[in-house]
Motif scaffolding. Structure first.
Motif, PDB file in Angstrom:
ATOM      1  N   GLU A  54       0.809  -1.215   0.000  1.00 19.82           N
ATOM      2  CA  GLU A  54       0.000   0.000   0.000  1.00 19.82           C
ATOM      3  C   GLU A  54       0.844   1.268   0.000  1.00 19.82           C
ATOM      4  O   GLU A  54       0.345   2.350  -0.282  1.00 19.82           O
ATOM      5  CB  GLU A  54      -0.953   0.008   1.206  1.00 19.82           C
ATOM      6  CG  GLU A  54      -0.263   0.030   2.567  1.00 19.82           C
ATOM      7  CD  GLU A  54       0.049  -1.355   3.087  1.00 19.82           C
ATOM      8  OE1 GLU A  54       0.342  -1.479   4.281  1.00 19.82           O
ATOM      9  OE2 GLU A  54      -0.029  -2.322   2.288  1.00 19.82           O
ATOM     10  N   ALA A  55       2.145   1.158   0.301  1.00 22.01           N
ATOM     11  CA  ALA A  55       3.017   2.335   0.359  1.00 22.01           C
ATOM     12  C   ALA A  55       3.922   2.450  -0.852  1.00 22.01           C
ATOM     13  O   ALA A  55       4.610   3.456  -1.026  1.00 22.01           O
ATOM     14  CB  ALA A  55       3.870   2.287   1.627  1.00 22.01           C
ATOM     15  N   GLU A  56       3.929   1.445  -1.708  1.00 21.47           N
ATOM     16  CA  GLU A  56       4.952   1.358  -2.731  1.00 21.47           C
ATOM     17  C   GLU A  56       4.886   2.473  -3.770  1.00 21.47           C
ATOM     18  O   GLU A  56       5.906   2.883  -4.330  1.00 21.47           O
ATOM     19  CB  GLU A  56       4.845   0.003  -3.431  1.00 21.47           C
ATOM     20  CG  GLU A  56       6.087  -0.403  -4.158  1.00 21.47           C
ATOM     21  CD  GLU A  56       5.993  -1.837  -4.615  1.00 21.47           C
ATOM     22  OE1 GLU A  56       7.000  -2.550  -4.517  1.00 21.47           O
ATOM     23  OE2 GLU A  56       4.901  -2.253  -5.044  1.00 21.47           O
ATOM     24  N   SER A  57       3.703   2.979  -4.044  1.00 19.76           N
ATOM     25  CA  SER A  57       3.573   4.012  -5.067  1.00 19.76           C
ATOM     26  C   SER A  57       3.651   5.422  -4.489  1.00 19.76           C
ATOM     27  O   SER A  57       3.531   6.395  -5.230  1.00 19.76           O
ATOM     28  CB  SER A  57       2.238   3.849  -5.808  1.00 19.76           C
ATOM     29  OG  SER A  57       1.159   4.000  -4.910  1.00 19.76           O
ATOM     30  N   VAL A  58       3.881   5.540  -3.188  1.00 25.78           N
ATOM     31  CA  VAL A  58       3.859   6.847  -2.527  1.00 25.78           C
ATOM     32  C   VAL A  58       5.270   7.387  -2.348  1.00 25.78           C
ATOM     33  O   VAL A  58       6.169   6.676  -1.891  1.00 25.78           O
ATOM     34  CB  VAL A  58       3.159   6.742  -1.146  1.00 25.78           C
ATOM     35  CG1 VAL A  58       3.175   8.087  -0.437  1.00 25.78           C
ATOM     36  CG2 VAL A  58       1.732   6.234  -1.319  1.00 25.78           C
ATOM     37  N   VAL A  59       5.473   8.641  -2.712  1.00 23.95           N
ATOM     38  CA  VAL A  59       6.744   9.335  -2.505  1.00 23.95           C
ATOM     39  C   VAL A  59       6.467  10.467  -1.507  1.00 23.95           C
ATOM     40  O   VAL A  59       5.759  11.414  -1.818  1.00 23.95           O
ATOM     41  CB  VAL A  59       7.298   9.913  -3.824  1.00 23.95           C
ATOM     42  CG1 VAL A  59       8.573  10.699  -3.580  1.00 23.95           C
ATOM     43  CG2 VAL A  59       7.537   8.793  -4.828  1.00 23.95           C
ATOM     44  N   VAL A  60       7.012  10.333  -0.298  1.00 23.00           N
ATOM     45  CA  VAL A  60       6.730  11.321   0.741  1.00 23.00           C
ATOM     46  C   VAL A  60       7.807  12.396   0.740  1.00 23.00           C
ATOM     47  O   VAL A  60       8.897  12.228   0.188  1.00 23.00           O
ATOM     48  CB  VAL A  60       6.642  10.665   2.137  1.00 23.00           C
ATOM     49  CG1 VAL A  60       5.551   9.621   2.163  1.00 23.00           C
ATOM     50  CG2 VAL A  60       7.969  10.057   2.543  1.00 23.00           C
ATOM     51  N   SER A  61       7.494  13.508   1.359  1.00 23.77           N
ATOM     52  CA  SER A  61       8.419  14.637   1.419  1.00 23.77           C
ATOM     53  C   SER A  61       9.740  14.216   2.054  1.00 23.77           C
ATOM     54  O   SER A  61       9.774  13.540   3.088  1.00 23.77           O
ATOM     55  CB  SER A  61       7.795  15.778   2.227  1.00 23.77           C
ATOM     56  OG  SER A  61       8.680  16.863   2.336  1.00 23.77           O
ATOM     57  N   PHE A  90       4.160  17.403  -7.606  1.00 25.45           N
ATOM     58  CA  PHE A  90       5.310  16.916  -8.359  1.00 25.45           C
ATOM     59  C   PHE A  90       6.342  18.013  -8.632  1.00 25.45           C
ATOM     60  O   PHE A  90       7.429  17.720  -9.129  1.00 25.45           O
ATOM     61  CB  PHE A  90       4.851  16.352  -9.716  1.00 25.45           C
ATOM     62  CG  PHE A  90       4.200  14.994  -9.646  1.00 25.45           C
ATOM     63  CD1 PHE A  90       4.909  13.857  -9.986  1.00 25.45           C
ATOM     64  CD2 PHE A  90       2.886  14.859  -9.259  1.00 25.45           C
ATOM     65  CE1 PHE A  90       4.313  12.610  -9.956  1.00 25.45           C
ATOM     66  CE2 PHE A  90       2.280  13.614  -9.211  1.00 25.45           C
ATOM     67  CZ  PHE A  90       2.997  12.482  -9.561  1.00 25.45           C
ATOM     68  N   SER A  91       6.018  19.254  -8.351  1.00 26.57           N
ATOM     69  CA  SER A  91       6.781  20.379  -8.894  1.00 26.57           C
ATOM     70  C   SER A  91       8.256  20.391  -8.499  1.00 26.57           C
ATOM     71  O   SER A  91       9.101  20.780  -9.296  1.00 26.57           O
ATOM     72  CB  SER A  91       6.121  21.694  -8.473  1.00 26.57           C
ATOM     73  OG  SER A  91       6.036  21.782  -7.063  1.00 26.57           O
ATOM     74  N   GLY A  92       8.597  19.981  -7.295  1.00 23.39           N
ATOM     75  CA  GLY A  92       9.994  20.043  -6.877  1.00 23.39           C
ATOM     76  C   GLY A  92      10.709  18.715  -6.917  1.00 23.39           C
ATOM     77  O   GLY A  92      11.856  18.601  -6.455  1.00 23.39           O
ATOM     78  N   SER A 140      11.735  13.157  -3.839  1.00 27.09           N
ATOM     79  CA  SER A 140      10.715  14.177  -3.598  1.00 27.09           C
ATOM     80  C   SER A 140      11.269  15.589  -3.694  1.00 27.09           C
ATOM     81  O   SER A 140      10.545  16.519  -4.054  1.00 27.09           O
ATOM     82  CB  SER A 140      10.077  13.960  -2.227  1.00 27.09           C
ATOM     83  OG  SER A 140      11.052  14.156  -1.211  1.00 27.09           O
ATOM     84  N   GLY A 141      12.565  15.775  -3.385  1.00 25.94           N
ATOM     85  CA  GLY A 141      13.130  17.120  -3.425  1.00 25.94           C
ATOM     86  C   GLY A 141      12.338  18.071  -2.557  1.00 25.94           C
ATOM     87  O   GLY A 141      12.046  17.781  -1.394  1.00 25.94           O
ATOM     88  N   SER A 142      11.952  19.206  -3.119  1.00 24.94           N
ATOM     89  CA  SER A 142      11.210  20.207  -2.350  1.00 24.94           C
ATOM     90  C   SER A 142       9.708  20.012  -2.416  1.00 24.94           C
ATOM     91  O   SER A 142       8.943  20.829  -1.883  1.00 24.94           O
ATOM     92  CB  SER A 142      11.552  21.608  -2.865  1.00 24.94           C
ATOM     93  OG  SER A 142      11.187  21.750  -4.233  1.00 24.94           O
ATOM     94  N   SER A 143       9.248  18.945  -3.115  1.00 23.63           N
ATOM     95  CA  SER A 143       7.802  18.729  -3.204  1.00 23.63           C
ATOM     96  C   SER A 143       7.266  18.256  -1.858  1.00 23.63           C
ATOM     97  O   SER A 143       8.000  17.767  -0.999  1.00 23.63           O
ATOM     98  CB  SER A 143       7.482  17.686  -4.275  1.00 23.63           C
ATOM     99  OG  SER A 143       7.689  16.379  -3.793  1.00 23.63           O
ATOM    100  N   ARG A 144       5.966  18.379  -1.711  1.00 23.71           N
ATOM    101  CA  ARG A 144       5.316  17.947  -0.467  1.00 23.71           C
ATOM    102  C   ARG A 144       4.930  16.475  -0.518  1.00 23.71           C
ATOM    103  O   ARG A 144       4.315  15.952   0.406  1.00 23.71           O
ATOM    104  CB  ARG A 144       4.068  18.804  -0.221  1.00 23.71           C
ATOM    105  CG  ARG A 144       4.389  20.273   0.020  1.00 23.71           C
ATOM    106  CD  ARG A 144       3.138  21.061   0.404  1.00 23.71           C
ATOM    107  NE  ARG A 144       2.129  21.046  -0.642  1.00 23.71           N
ATOM    108  CZ  ARG A 144       2.096  21.914  -1.645  1.00 23.71           C
ATOM    109  NH1 ARG A 144       3.029  22.850  -1.740  1.00 23.71           N
ATOM    110  NH2 ARG A 144       1.147  21.852  -2.562  1.00 23.71           N
TER     111      ARG A 144
END
Length: 559
Positions: A54-61, A90-92, A140-144
């Motif tokens: 359930e977490a595999e597709s999630v990219v956290v800050s 996705f911006s950062g 994730s860089g600066s993205s949320r």
């Protein structure tokens, strides 16, 4: 089969990612096809973080999430494109490509992020260099943070290449989106057969105007969409004419056949990039102008008002009325309020409308519908039942919007014809109204036509058209209406027929109704012998360059 790095064609990610401890990701996979006709091979991918499914597709800050490509490294090709779809910020963020333990390329998402039609986010990143990759990561860089739904890697847009197959492990309810590689993409997805049964295929593509055929060539390029059963047998085929620019077109899903389980895109012209296919279950049904005019989509005992979506412009509704009488009850007051000489801005009563002729066909923009219905509400003017039903249609399909008791413009427009018109007249009227559809949906075309009216036509030519259109009972003081009708009357027939139509049909009718203008018309034709041919050439070339259509040619049955 040995897979060389340069044979990579597409990377696809399905909606659900499934992993176990040190096991391959079963539904997040690379599909690679070798030389010849071999079956496409799936290359396994492993989540190096061994996260729960359930977490595999999630990219956290603040995180970086890496996926290993099992087996041989694969080539991410120069001039290829990585397309990522999902939700969130996705911006950062960026995509990292690895050779061994070292990142060899970083691709910030930055300016490549755009919203998408269903509310999701699309990132389309062009690749700079050939890279032999054995793992990749999302940082994730600066993205949320964000959630990845799909990722697709394709070669250069429009290039022929090996096929790719997407196998979904879960049922996908419509509307869904399939990111397509270019020529030869075979797309399999769970639920496709059910979605096609009642839906519409939505094709999203971008055609480079620089690669589009010239006006003189006279031919629209096309692509073919083929449908297949599980057995591999063909269940249907759709050939779609391609137009310049970014387009969304609707295809009647009934062409796919009831046993369809897969789709493939063939014969992709140079300069075309198919960005997505989706299934749309909205009503009203989609139809081409040919189908509407010919009655090919008709059902016995149709209602007085039958609605269609124009396949080339989904925001334009075509209304096919059963009779002129019903059409008048529904649209005549609109015509007088918005267009009729000497009556615009006034709400005529039914008694005042009696005995007056509206039009045999109509067109109304979202702005015009808003002005009419908002004005009637503000004036507490009682409309006909048919007009209130039309207001409900306009609200339902987003042509107007209700806000705090006001009726505001939405988008799109209406084109109206009647089944009481004979076949030839019906074709001519539909062609004329379609030109107004371009005026509602193509802002660059509108700017070009206004520029021609203001800068190429001189005062006497503009006076001629204003006088003619006034005789035809259009309000001459409405500049927008004059310019819109000018282009529609020129383009309702083929370019070569325009001078004859104007000098042998319209001007004689004008002189018959206004004999005192006969000498002025003769002088005008003497002084401006080429005015109609020049207008026809400019409008046709402009329409072709911007839309791929030309005058008199929106209904192919017209020859």
């Amino acid at each position: 089969m040995t897979v060389a790095p340069h044979r990579l064609f597409a990377l696809l990610c399905s909606l659900t990612l499934i992993v176990g401890c040190h096991r391959s990701v079963e539904s997040f996979s690379l599909a690679v096809q070798g030389d010849g006709d071999e079956e496409a091979q799936l290359v396994a991918i492993r989540d190096e973080g061994n996260r729960p499914a359930e977490a595999e597709s999630v990219v956290v800050s603040g995180g970086e999430y890496r996926f290993a490509i099992e087996g041989k490294p694969l080539l991410f090709p120069e001039s290829g494109t990585v397309a990522i779809t999902g939700y969130g910020d996705f911006s950062g963020a960026e995509l990292l490509l690895y050779e061994g333990d070292s990142p060899v390329a970083r691709y910030p998402f930055g300016d490549h992020v755009s919203g998408y039609f269903d509310g999701s986010v699309t990132v389309r990143v062009p690749l700079r260099d050939d890279r032999s990759v054995d793992s990749f990561a999302f940082a994730s860089g600066s993205s949320r943070g964000f959630t990845v739904e799909r990722i697709a890697l394709t070669g250069a847009p429009g290039a022929a290449g090996p096929g790719v197959r997407m196998v979904a492990t879960t049922e996908v309810s419509p509307p869904f989106v399939l990111y397509a590689a270019d020529e030869g993409a075979i797309l399999h997805v769970g639920g496709l057969r059910e979605a096609l049964r009642d839906g519409t295929v939505v094709l999203h593509y971008s055609m480079d105007p620089a690669s589009y055929p010239s006006f003189e060539s006279g031919e629209m390029p096309s692509l073919t969409l083929r449908f297949f059963a599980e057995s591999g047998d063909t269940t249907g085929e759709w050939r779609e004419s391609v137009r310049p620019g970014s387009r969304t077109v609707l295809l009647d899903a009934r062409r796919a056949g009831t046993a369809t389980a897969a789709m493939r895109i063939d014969t992709v012209p140079e300069g075309l990039h198919v960005t997505a296919l989706s299934i749309d279950t909205k009503d009203p049904p989609v139809a081409s102008l040919d189908e509407i005019v010919s009655g090919a989509t008709a059902a016995p005992g149709r209602d007085e008002m039958v609605l269609y979506r124009w396949d080339a412009y989904p925001s334009i509704l075509v209304v096919d009325t059963g009779s002129y009488a019903f059409q008048a009850r529904t649209f005549k007051r609109l015509a007088f309020y918005l267009e009729k000489r000497g009556f615009t801005g006034r709400f005529l009563s039914n008694d005042e409308l009696a005995g007056r002729h509206g039009w045999n066909a109509h067109n109304y923009s979202a702005d015009g519908l808003s002005a009419f219905f908002d004005g009637a509400a503000s004036a507490e003017f009682l409309l006909n039942d048919e007009e209130y039903a039309l207001r409900d249609v306009a609200l339902r399909y987003g042509l107007i919007e209700e806000h705090q008791g006001r009726f505001l413009p939405g988008r799109g427009g209406l084109l109206i014809i009647s089944r009481e018109s004979g076949p030839e007249l019906r074709r001519l009227l539909m062609t004329h109204e379609a030109m107004h559809g371009f005026f509602y949906e193509e802002p660059d075309y509108v700017r070009a036509v206004f520029s021609y009216w203001d800068q190429h036509l001189d005062a006497r030519e503009r006076e001629f058209w204003t006088n003619l259109l006034g005789y035809l009972t259009y309000e001459p003081s409405d500049r927008y209406l004059m310019v819109n009708e000018f282009q529609a009357y020129v383009l309702q027939q083929r370019e070569a027929a325009v001078p004859w139509y104007m000098t042998s049909v319209q001007i004689p009718r004008l002189i018959a109704a206004r004999p005192h203008q006969a000498e002025a018309m003769q002088i005008f034709l003497r002084d401006y012998p080429d005015t109609f041919a020049e207008a026809a050439r400019f409008l046709n070339e402009t329409l072709w360059t911007l839309t791929g259509f030309r005058g008199g040619g929106v209904i192919t049955a017209d020859g």
